[in-house]
Design an enzyme around this catalytic site. Structure first.
Site, PDB file in Angstrom:
ATOM      1  N   CYS A  80       0.846  -1.193   0.000  1.00  0.00           N
ATOM      2  CA  CYS A  80       0.000   0.000   0.000  1.00  0.00           C
ATOM      3  C   CYS A  80       0.880   1.242   0.000  1.00  0.00           C
ATOM      4  O   CYS A  80       1.911   1.278   0.690  1.00  0.00           O
ATOM      5  CB  CYS A  80      -0.912  -0.012   1.231  1.00  0.00           C
ATOM      6  SG  CYS A  80      -1.823   1.523   1.502  1.00  0.00           S
ATOM      7  N   CYS A 165      -6.729   0.273   8.200  1.00  0.00           N
ATOM      8  CA  CYS A 165      -5.592   1.179   8.012  1.00  0.00           C
ATOM      9  C   CYS A 165      -5.116   1.675   9.365  1.00  0.00           C
ATOM     10  O   CYS A 165      -5.901   2.201  10.157  1.00  0.00           O
ATOM     11  CB  CYS A 165      -6.011   2.352   7.127  1.00  0.00           C
ATOM     12  SG  CYS A 165      -4.742   3.616   6.946  1.00  0.00           S
ATOM     13  N   GLU A 335      -7.275  33.737   0.292  1.00  0.00           N
ATOM     14  CA  GLU A 335      -7.428  32.355  -0.157  1.00  0.00           C
ATOM     15  C   GLU A 335      -8.021  32.314  -1.558  1.00  0.00           C
ATOM     16  O   GLU A 335      -8.920  33.098  -1.883  1.00  0.00           O
ATOM     17  CB  GLU A 335      -8.350  31.600   0.815  1.00  0.00           C
ATOM     18  CG  GLU A 335      -8.799  30.236   0.367  1.00  0.00           C
ATOM     19  CD  GLU A 335      -7.644  29.278   0.141  1.00  0.00           C
ATOM     20  OE1 GLU A 335      -7.676  28.571  -0.880  1.00  0.00           O
ATOM     21  OE2 GLU A 335      -6.710  29.241   0.982  1.00  0.00           O
ATOM     22  N   CYS A 410       4.469  22.293   4.299  1.00  0.00           N
ATOM     23  CA  CYS A 410       4.348  20.839   4.334  1.00  0.00           C
ATOM     24  C   CYS A 410       5.385  20.168   3.453  1.00  0.00           C
ATOM     25  O   CYS A 410       5.332  18.943   3.258  1.00  0.00           O
ATOM     26  CB  CYS A 410       2.941  20.403   3.911  1.00  0.00           C
ATOM     27  SG  CYS A 410       2.487  20.905   2.235  1.00  0.00           S
TER      28      CYS A 410
END
Length: 457
Positions: A80, A165, A335, A410
């Site tokens: 996975c 999961c 945004e 990130c």
């Protein structure tokens, strides 16, 4: 490399991990990338790709395991693509992520000697994700939920196999099983030619309130989807069901239309004493425990006293903006997503924060206009998508200095690139704090503090 061809097997020592969590070794002077290998392993591998400066290989056997290797919790690990480094103990994962941030700053940003704090981890780094996007694929002639194998578009994990999961919220695991079963029941209604009517199913849960959203990505078929939505409503586990049309490549998420099939079309969550409304296309952090850690670090770096004017660029549904509004004179969020801005404005009203306002549009266009019209803020928060800030945003900061910038990222690579550019514009990178928002994966979030001395430029 003469004589080395795909299919050849070699034995090598793994020395490091790459930015994507692959083992890194050397063979006759060339770097070799080996997925699922860890530093200290002695491995036998099969060469699968030969490039001028590196090789890629498939792990065949761990001859001698390294001291940092551990047994993965999930039996689907490796097949996975959801996790990358489950075979590393959690403390080693945190050390790897801290080192990855430091190396990116030095190698990409040319920033040596930056203070990088140890990554902030979780007490229990499992079942943390409040959102998942499953592919709907044909399995033995019926539509079924699954995830792709690493670096492929072939199934690597099937929900119906019963393996929960390990990084997904437990309630969402159970809901996924129910939906997978319903897809089989509605096989005839959902199949159109060679592919299912539904291409993806996204599940999202607000952990603080228990509200749950199901998003069905499908181009049409409203009557058939309505039956499925009614079944989901009857489970008692679902707050709202939304249909979302496919988004064209290169377009923004809210360019796809949404239609509410059941419920309100949104869910609400709480972060501390704040309430947030979340729509299908709105960005919202996937790890609620670490989100609080991340935002507290943003607040610390912002250093607000109640007198400051703050701009939150790439503000999403306004989480950071509203988190800071309680300590600021005023906060302005920017945004691109119109739906996220609508949520942000509603969230400001829900929380009674009249000193927070929001603009819809591209940050690279809105920020220069703000500087020309009203001057710059006292504090600027940058929280861009993975690709980092648009170059013109950083150039605006060069022309119009902001005393304090808090950069949330990130991706260590684009963070290092952007911090390097800002350093060249006179900003001082004071400190970088990695936060482990994504345990068991190679991803890491960072909060960085930058200051611009008044005499710079």
């Amino acid at each position: 490399m003469p004589g080395v061809q795909p299919g050849e097997q070699v034995v090598l020592e793994v020395e490091d991990l790459s930015h994507s969590g692959e083992g890194v070794g050397r063979w006759q002077g060339r770097v070799v990338f080996v997925p699922l290998a860890v530093p200290g392993d002695r491995v036998r591998v099969t060469v699968v790709e030969v490039k001028k400066n590196y090789l890629r290989a498939r792990l065949e056997e761990v001859i001698d395991p390294g001291p940092s290797r551990c047994r993965p919790e999930c039996p689907s690990f490796g097949s996975c693509g959801g996790c990358h480094i489950q075979h590393l103990p959690y403390e080693c994962q945190l050390q790897y992520k801290t080192g990855r941030v430091r190396n990116s700053l030095e190698r990409i940003g040319r920033l040596g000697g930056i203070r990088v704090l140890p990554a902030l981890g979780m007490n229990h780094p499992w079942h943390y994700r409040n959102k998942v996007r499953f592919h709907v694929m044909l399995r033995e002639g019926r539509p079924a939920l699954g995830l792709y194998a690493p670096d492929s578009h072939t199934p690597g994990y099937w929900v119906g196999d019963g393996t929960r999961c390990r990084i997904l919220d437990r309630e969402l695991n159970e809901l996924a099983l129910i939906i997978d079963h319903l897809l089989g029941q509605y096989r005839d209604e959902l199949l159109q030619g060679p592919a299912p009517l539904i291409s993806h199913v996204t599940l999202r849960r607000a952990v603080a309130t228990g509200e749950t959203m199901v998003v069905l990505a499908a181009g049409g078929g409203r009557p058939r989807l309505g039956k499925l939505a009614a079944e989901l409503a009857g489970t008692g586990r679902v707050t709202t069901v939304v249909q979302q049309t496919a988004v064209l490549p290169g377009r923004e998420p809210d360019d796809g239309r949404t239609r509410t099939l059941y419920g309100r079309g949104y869910i609400t969550d709480r972060l501390g004493d704040l309430v947030f409304r979340i729509s299908a296309a709105s960005f919202y952090q996937v790890n609620p425990v670490q989100t609080r850690v991340l935002y507290e670090k943003v607040g610390e770096y912002a250093g607000l006293t109640g007198r400051e004017r703050v701009v939150d660029a790439y503000c999403g549904v306004g989480t950071i903006a509203l988190f800071l509004a309680r300590q600021a004179r005023e906060v302005l969020g920017m945004e691109l997503s119109s739906r996220a801005v609508a949520d942000a404005r509603q969230n400001a009203r829900l929380n009674g924060l009249g000193n927070a306002s929001f603009l819809q549009g591209a940050v690279e266009k809105l920020l220069p206009r703000l500087f020309r019209r009203d001057g710059g803020p006292d504090v600027l928060v940058l929280d861009p998508p993975r690709r980092g800030c648009h170059r013109s945003v950083l150039e605006t900061l060069a022309r119009c200095p902001v005393p304090r910038v808090v950069y949330v990222s990130c991706d260590p690579g684009t963070l290092a690139r952007d911090l390097g550019l800002l350093a060249g514009y006179g900003y001082r990178v004071v400190e970088v704090q990695p936060v482990d928002m994504f345990p068991q994966t190679c991803h890491v979030e960072c909060v960085s503090l930058l200051e611009r001395p008044a005499s710079s430029g």
